[in-house]
Design a protein around this motif. Structure first.
Motif, PDB file in Angstrom:
ATOM      1  N   VAL A   1      -3.209  -1.196  -7.516  1.00  0.00           N
ATOM      2  CA  VAL A   1      -1.742  -0.667  -8.010  1.00  0.00           C
ATOM      3  C   VAL A   1      -2.047  -0.416  -9.444  1.00  0.00           C
ATOM      4  O   VAL A   1      -2.723  -1.134 -10.028  1.00  0.00           O
ATOM      5  CB  VAL A   1      -0.883  -1.870  -7.634  1.00  0.00           C
ATOM      6  N   ALA A   2      -1.277   0.863  -9.580  1.00  0.00           N
ATOM      7  CA  ALA A   2      -1.308   1.225 -10.970  1.00  0.00           C
ATOM      8  C   ALA A   2       0.264   1.353 -11.793  1.00  0.00           C
ATOM      9  O   ALA A   2       1.049   1.282 -10.893  1.00  0.00           O
ATOM     10  CB  ALA A   2      -2.010   2.570 -11.404  1.00  0.00           C
ATOM     11  N   GLY A   3       0.223   1.110 -12.801  1.00  0.00           N
ATOM     12  CA  GLY A   3       1.800   1.237 -13.353  1.00  0.00           C
ATOM     13  C   GLY A   3       2.580  -0.136 -13.396  1.00  0.00           C
ATOM     14  O   GLY A   3       2.046  -0.955 -12.449  1.00  0.00           O
ATOM     15  N   ARG A   4       3.370  -0.148 -14.243  1.00  0.00           N
ATOM     16  CA  ARG A   4       4.226  -1.358 -14.222  1.00  0.00           C
ATOM     17  C   ARG A   4       5.891  -1.012 -13.628  1.00  0.00           C
ATOM     18  O   ARG A   4       6.186   0.171 -14.045  1.00  0.00           O
ATOM     19  CB  ARG A   4       4.163  -2.231 -15.475  1.00  0.00           C
ATOM     20  N   GLY A   5       6.474  -1.977 -13.118  1.00  0.00           N
ATOM     21  CA  GLY A   5       7.768  -1.886 -12.793  1.00  0.00           C
ATOM     22  C   GLY A   5       8.078  -0.708 -12.026  1.00  0.00           C
ATOM     23  O   GLY A   5       7.679  -0.289 -11.139  1.00  0.00           O
ATOM     24  N   HIS A   6       9.135   0.148 -12.541  1.00  0.00           N
ATOM     25  CA  HIS A   6       9.375   1.266 -11.769  1.00  0.00           C
ATOM     26  C   HIS A   6       8.461   2.450 -11.678  1.00  0.00           C
ATOM     27  O   HIS A   6       8.474   3.209 -10.847  1.00  0.00           O
ATOM     28  CB  HIS A   6      10.477   2.249 -12.929  1.00  0.00           C
ATOM     29  N   ASN A   7       7.202   2.364 -12.578  1.00  0.00           N
ATOM     30  CA  ASN A   7       6.197   3.364 -12.436  1.00  0.00           C
ATOM     31  C   ASN A   7       4.930   2.837 -11.565  1.00  0.00           C
ATOM     32  O   ASN A   7       4.233   3.425 -11.280  1.00  0.00           O
ATOM     33  CB  ASN A   7       5.552   3.669 -13.767  1.00  0.00           C
ATOM     34  N   ALA A   8       5.159   1.435 -10.845  1.00  0.00           N
ATOM     35  CA  ALA A   8       4.045   1.002 -10.154  1.00  0.00           C
ATOM     36  C   ALA A   8       3.978   1.899  -8.872  1.00  0.00           C
ATOM     37  O   ALA A   8       4.995   2.316  -8.122  1.00  0.00           O
ATOM     38  CB  ALA A   8       4.375  -0.476  -9.813  1.00  0.00           C
ATOM     39  N   HIS A   9       2.577   2.109  -8.603  1.00  0.00           N
ATOM     40  CA  HIS A   9       2.250   2.831  -7.311  1.00  0.00           C
ATOM     41  C   HIS A   9       0.980   2.637  -7.068  1.00  0.00           C
ATOM     42  O   HIS A   9       0.100   2.237  -7.855  1.00  0.00           O
ATOM     43  CB  HIS A   9       2.581   4.395  -7.380  1.00  0.00           C
ATOM     44  N   VAL A  10       0.639   2.674  -5.611  1.00  0.00           N
ATOM     45  CA  VAL A  10      -0.987   2.212  -4.987  1.00  0.00           C
ATOM     46  C   VAL A  10      -1.402   3.717  -5.459  1.00  0.00           C
ATOM     47  O   VAL A  10      -1.097   4.809  -5.345  1.00  0.00           O
ATOM     48  CB  VAL A  10      -0.927   1.925  -3.788  1.00  0.00           C
ATOM     49  N   ILE A  11      -2.803   3.317  -5.943  1.00  0.00           N
ATOM     50  CA  ILE A  11      -3.792   4.459  -6.290  1.00  0.00           C
ATOM     51  C   ILE A  11      -5.145   4.394  -5.428  1.00  0.00           C
ATOM     52  O   ILE A  11      -5.342   3.280  -5.090  1.00  0.00           O
ATOM     53  CB  ILE A  11      -4.268   4.604  -7.748  1.00  0.00           C
ATOM     54  N   THR A  12      -5.980   5.415  -5.401  1.00  0.00           N
ATOM     55  CA  THR A  12      -7.208   5.126  -4.680  1.00  0.00           C
ATOM     56  C   THR A  12      -8.412   5.355  -5.897  1.00  0.00           C
ATOM     57  O   THR A  12      -8.140   6.498  -6.765  1.00  0.00           O
ATOM     58  CB  THR A  12      -7.547   6.337  -3.551  1.00  0.00           C
ATOM     59  N   ASP A  13      -9.268   4.605  -5.786  1.00  0.00           N
ATOM     60  CA  ASP A  13     -10.197   4.573  -6.723  1.00  0.00           C
ATOM     61  C   ASP A  13      -9.741   4.607  -8.536  1.00  0.00           C
ATOM     62  O   ASP A  13      -9.124   3.841  -8.571  1.00  0.00           O
ATOM     63  CB  ASP A  13     -11.374   5.647  -6.629  1.00  0.00           C
ATOM     64  N   LEU A  14     -10.030   5.654  -9.120  1.00  0.00           N
ATOM     65  CA  LEU A  14      -9.862   5.460 -10.377  1.00  0.00           C
ATOM     66  C   LEU A  14      -8.652   6.453 -10.475  1.00  0.00           C
ATOM     67  O   LEU A  14      -8.606   7.522 -11.354  1.00  0.00           O
ATOM     68  CB  LEU A  14     -10.960   5.976 -11.253  1.00  0.00           C
ATOM     69  N   ASN A  15      -7.520   6.125  -9.719  1.00  0.00           N
ATOM     70  CA  ASN A  15      -6.337   7.133  -9.662  1.00  0.00           C
ATOM     71  C   ASN A  15      -6.511   8.849  -9.621  1.00  0.00           C
ATOM     72  O   ASN A  15      -6.171   9.276 -10.355  1.00  0.00           O
ATOM     73  CB  ASN A  15      -5.590   7.057 -11.096  1.00  0.00           C
TER      74      ASN A  15
ATOM     75  N   ALA B   1     -12.053   9.947  -3.322  1.00  0.00           N
ATOM     76  CA  ALA B   1     -12.456   8.745  -3.567  1.00  0.00           C
ATOM     77  C   ALA B   1     -13.676   8.292  -2.890  1.00  0.00           C
ATOM     78  O   ALA B   1     -13.662   7.990  -1.681  1.00  0.00           O
ATOM     79  CB  ALA B   1     -11.109   7.784  -3.244  1.00  0.00           C
ATOM     80  N   ASP B   2     -14.699   8.218  -3.388  1.00  0.00           N
ATOM     81  CA  ASP B   2     -15.971   7.905  -2.758  1.00  0.00           C
ATOM     82  C   ASP B   2     -16.043   6.583  -1.991  1.00  0.00           C
ATOM     83  O   ASP B   2     -16.843   6.374  -1.236  1.00  0.00           O
ATOM     84  CB  ASP B   2     -17.064   8.120  -3.801  1.00  0.00           C
ATOM     85  N   SER B   3     -15.273   5.544  -2.462  1.00  0.00           N
ATOM     86  CA  SER B   3     -15.565   4.315  -2.002  1.00  0.00           C
ATOM     87  C   SER B   3     -14.685   4.216  -0.644  1.00  0.00           C
ATOM     88  O   SER B   3     -15.001   3.082   0.169  1.00  0.00           O
ATOM     89  CB  SER B   3     -14.904   3.092  -2.967  1.00  0.00           C
ATOM     90  N   CYS B   4     -14.011   5.208  -0.338  1.00  0.00           N
ATOM     91  CA  CYS B   4     -12.959   4.878   0.898  1.00  0.00           C
ATOM     92  C   CYS B   4     -14.293   5.156   1.936  1.00  0.00           C
ATOM     93  O   CYS B   4     -14.735   6.310   2.121  1.00  0.00           O
ATOM     94  CB  CYS B   4     -12.024   6.265   0.931  1.00  0.00           C
ATOM     95  N   THR B   5     -14.068   4.329   3.100  1.00  0.00           N
ATOM     96  CA  THR B   5     -14.880   4.453   4.227  1.00  0.00           C
ATOM     97  C   THR B   5     -14.124   5.172   5.547  1.00  0.00           C
ATOM     98  O   THR B   5     -14.822   5.170   6.384  1.00  0.00           O
ATOM     99  CB  THR B   5     -15.411   3.122   4.708  1.00  0.00           C
TER     100      THR B   5
END
Lengths: 180, 238, 84
Positions: free
Chosen positions: B169-183, B189-193
Motif C-alpha cells: 500500500v502506498a500513500g495515506r488517507g485519500h491517496n492510499a492505493h495498492v501498488i506492485t513492487d516499487l509503485n 513488477a519482477d517479483s510477481c509470479t
C-alpha cells in the motif's frame, strides 16, 4: 373509487428501466384497471400534471432540463420512487463525474470524433446545458422509495408497485435493493 | 489448552484461549459480517465491519483481532452496530467509483452482497468520484483502482501465501492505493509470479482476469481454500 | 419516435408553412470519452447502456469492434514473428 394517478419520468438515463417496466406484460393490463397513467415518455402528454400519487423517476440529474423537471415532479407528486441505478446512484450517467468539467466530453464527442459538421451544439433555451456533476435524484429532491437495479427487474417493480397500490410505502430489502 | 467461556448475543459460547471473537462466533454459528477478513490470512481489522459491543468497554472492538476472554459479554447485532455497518458500506461506495452495473464482479461481489445485507438502498453521503487509474500492463490480470476498497487482502495473500510480496500500500488517507513492487506498472513488477491469488482474494472487481466482461468474474476462492487446507494439514509432506 | 426519444417540434409561420423543425435528442452522457482507458472486454457491457430500447445493437457493435481490434493484434503479432 378514484383511480390512483401514476406517472413515469425519464431523466438522464437509457430508458432501460422503462423497458423493464413494460416487461411486466399482462400485469400492465391489471395495473391499468387500478391506476391512470397521467404522464410518461411512452404517452403523449406535454406538461407534468398536478396531484400525481405515484411517480417512477428513471435516470440521474444530468442537465438543466432534468433539474427543472425533477423539482416540478417533486412539487406535484405524493410518492416519488427513485427508479433504477441511474436515479439511485448516478450509475453509467455519472461515469463522467471523475473528470469534472463536461467540456472535454463535448469536445471529444462532437469535435474530435465527428465525421461531418463538427460543432458543439449550442442553442440557448433549446439544448439544455450539462451540469458540472451528474447527481442521483435524492441529492436534489427528497425520495420516498428506492428501487435500484440496472435495469430494475420487472418483478421487483411489480412487488414495489403492488405494495404502493395497497396504500403502504414499501421499505424494500433483500434482492429488491441489489445494485447492478 | 485453556478454554474460555463467554456470551455472544446472550448465548453461552466456549472457545479456545487463542481464538478471536470472530472465530468463536463463527464456530457457534453466529454471523458477523466481514470484508477484509479472509480465511487463512492474518487479520488487520481494516474494514471495521466486524465491530462488536463488549460489555464494560465504551469502545467498539473489531471481532477479527480481539481475543476472547473469560466472562466476556459480546453483542454482535445491536441497532447501533447495524447503523455503523451500513454507514461503513455507504462510505466505501461513496469513496470509490463502484458502478455495479458495468463491473466484472457484478453478482459475485462481496461489497455488493454486504450492501444488500445492510439494507443499503441508497448512499446518503456525497460521492467523491475520485480520478483513479486502470493498470492492464500485466499479461493475464488487470487492476481497476476505481473498485478497490483497500481491504489489503491482495497484499496479505501475496505476502503470506504466495510469499512474493508484490503488492503493498502506498500513500495515506485519500491517496492510499495498492501498488506492485516499487509503485510501477504491474506488468513490469519482477517479483510477481502471475499466480493469480490476489485476484482470488479480491472481494470486489478491482483485480480481475483479463478477458472477463461485465458480471462474468468469479473468484475461484475454493482454490485458495485448497491451498490453505493443504498448508494447515501439511498435506504435501510425505 | 417522438414519444421515445424526447420530442420533435415543428414550428409553423403565419401562412402555415414549416418555418423550423427540430428533433430533440438531449441525452448526452459522453461514452466516447469515459470508455477511454477501460478494458476492451467491458465495452459490450458499458455500451449496452447507451440505450435501453436497443441495447443489443450497441452491444453487438462494440463486440464486433473489439473483435476487429483483436484481429488486428493477432495479425501484427503474426507478421512480427513469422513473416520474413
Amino acid at each position: 373509487m378514484n383511480k390512483l394517478k401514476l406517472a413515469t419520468v425519464w431523466l438522464g438515463g437509457c430508458s432501460g428501466c422503462h423497458m423493464s417496466f413494460l416487461d411486466l406484460d399482462e400485469w400492465l393490463i391489471d395495473l391499468a384497471t387500478q391506476v391512470e397513467l397521467v404522464y410518461s415518455p411512452i404517452a403523449d402528454i406535454k406538461e407534468y400534471p398536478e396531484g400525481v400519487d405515484i411517480v417512477l423517476v428513471e435516470g440521474a440529474v444530468a442537465n438543466e432540463d432534468n433539474l427543472e423537471l425533477i423539482k416540478k415532479v417533486r412539487d406535484r407528486s405524493k410518492i416519488l420512487i427513485s427508479f433504477g441505478d441511474c436515479a439511485v446512484t448516478g450509475n453509467v450517467t455519472a461515469l463522467r463525474n471523475p473528470f469534472g468539467d463536461p467540456e472535454p466530453f463535448l469536445q471529444r464527442s462532437y469535435l474530435e470524433a465527428a465525421d461531418i459538421q463538427n460543432q458543439i451544439p449550442h442553442e440557448p433555451g433549446i439544448v439544455p446545458a450539462l451540469l458540472e456533476q451528474v447527481k442521483p435524484v435524492h441529492d436534489v429532491v427528497e425520495v420516498d422509495v428506492y428501487l435500484p437495479g440496472c435495469p430494475s427487474n420487472a418483478n421487483h417493480i411489480r412487488a414495489a408497485l403492488e405494495m404502493l397500490l395497497m396504500g403502504e410505502v414499501p421499505h424494500l430489502s433483500g434482492k429488491l435493493i441489489r445494485f447492478g | 489448552m485453556a478454554v474460555k467461556t463467554l456470551t455472544i448475543n446472550d448465548r453461552l459460547v466456549s472457545a479456545r484461549e487463542s481464538e478471536t471473537i470472530l472465530e468463536a462466533a463463527r464456530d457457534a454459528g453466529i454471523h458477523i459480517p466481514t470484508l477484509c477478513h479472509l480465511e487463512g490470512l492474518s487479520d488487520v481489522g481494516a474494514c471495521r465491519l466486524c465491530l462488536v459491543e463488549i460489555a464494560g468497554s465504551h469502545k467498539l472492538q473489531p471481532a477479527c483481532v480481539t481475543k476472547v476472554a473469560e466472562g466476556m459479554e459480546v453483542k454482535t447485532d445491536s441497532e447501533k452496530l447495524q447503523k455503523y455497518r451500513r454507514m461503513i458500506i455507504e462510505m466505501l461506495f461513496a469513496e470509490g467509483n463502484h458502478v455495479c452495473s458495468v463491473c466484472v464482479a457484478n453478482g459475485n461481489c462481496e461489497l455488493q452482497d454486504l450492501a444488500v445485507e445492510m439494507g443499503m438502498d441508497s448512499v446518503h453521503l456525497n460521492y467523491q468520484f475520485p480520478q483513479r487509474t486502470v493498470d492492464l500492463s500485466h499479461d493475464r490480470f488487470g487492476i481497476d483502482h476505481n473498485r478497490c476498497v483497500l481491504c489489503t487482502r491482495c497484499v496479505r495473500v501475496c505476502d503470506e501465501i504466495e510469499g512474493a510480496h508484490t503488492w503493498d500500500v502506498a500513500g495515506r488517507g485519500h491517496n492510499a492505493h495498492v501498488i506492485t513492487d516499487l509503485n510501477q506498472p504491474w506488468g513490469t513488477a519482477d517479483s510477481c509470479t502471475s499466480c493469480g491469488k490476489c485476484m482470488m482474494a479480491c472481494p470486489t472487481g478491482a483485480i480481475f482476469a483479463q478477458g472477463t466482461t461485465v458480471s462474468e468474474m468469479t473468484k475461484e476462492r475454493d482454490k485458495l481454500e485448497f491451498i490453505n487446507t493443504a498448508r494447515k494439514n501439511q498435506e504435501w509432506i510425505l | 419516435m417522438s414519444k421515445l426519444l424526447d420530442k420533435i417540434t415543428i414550428h409553423l409561420d403565419n401562412a402555415g408553412q414549416i418555418e423550423d423543425a427540430r428533433f430533440h435528442v438531449t441525452e448526452f452522457r459522453g461514452f466516447e470519452k469515459f470508455c477511454e482507458g477501460r478494458p476492451l472486454w467491458e465495452m459490450p457491457g458499458i455500451t449496452g447502456r447507451i440505450c435501453g430500447i436497443c441495447p443489443v445493437s450497441h452491444l453487438l457493435a462494440s463486440a464486433k469492434a473489439g473483435d476487429r481490434l483483436l484481429w488486428q493484434l493477432i495479425f501484427l503479432l503474426l507478421r512480427r514473428n513469422y513473416v520474413v
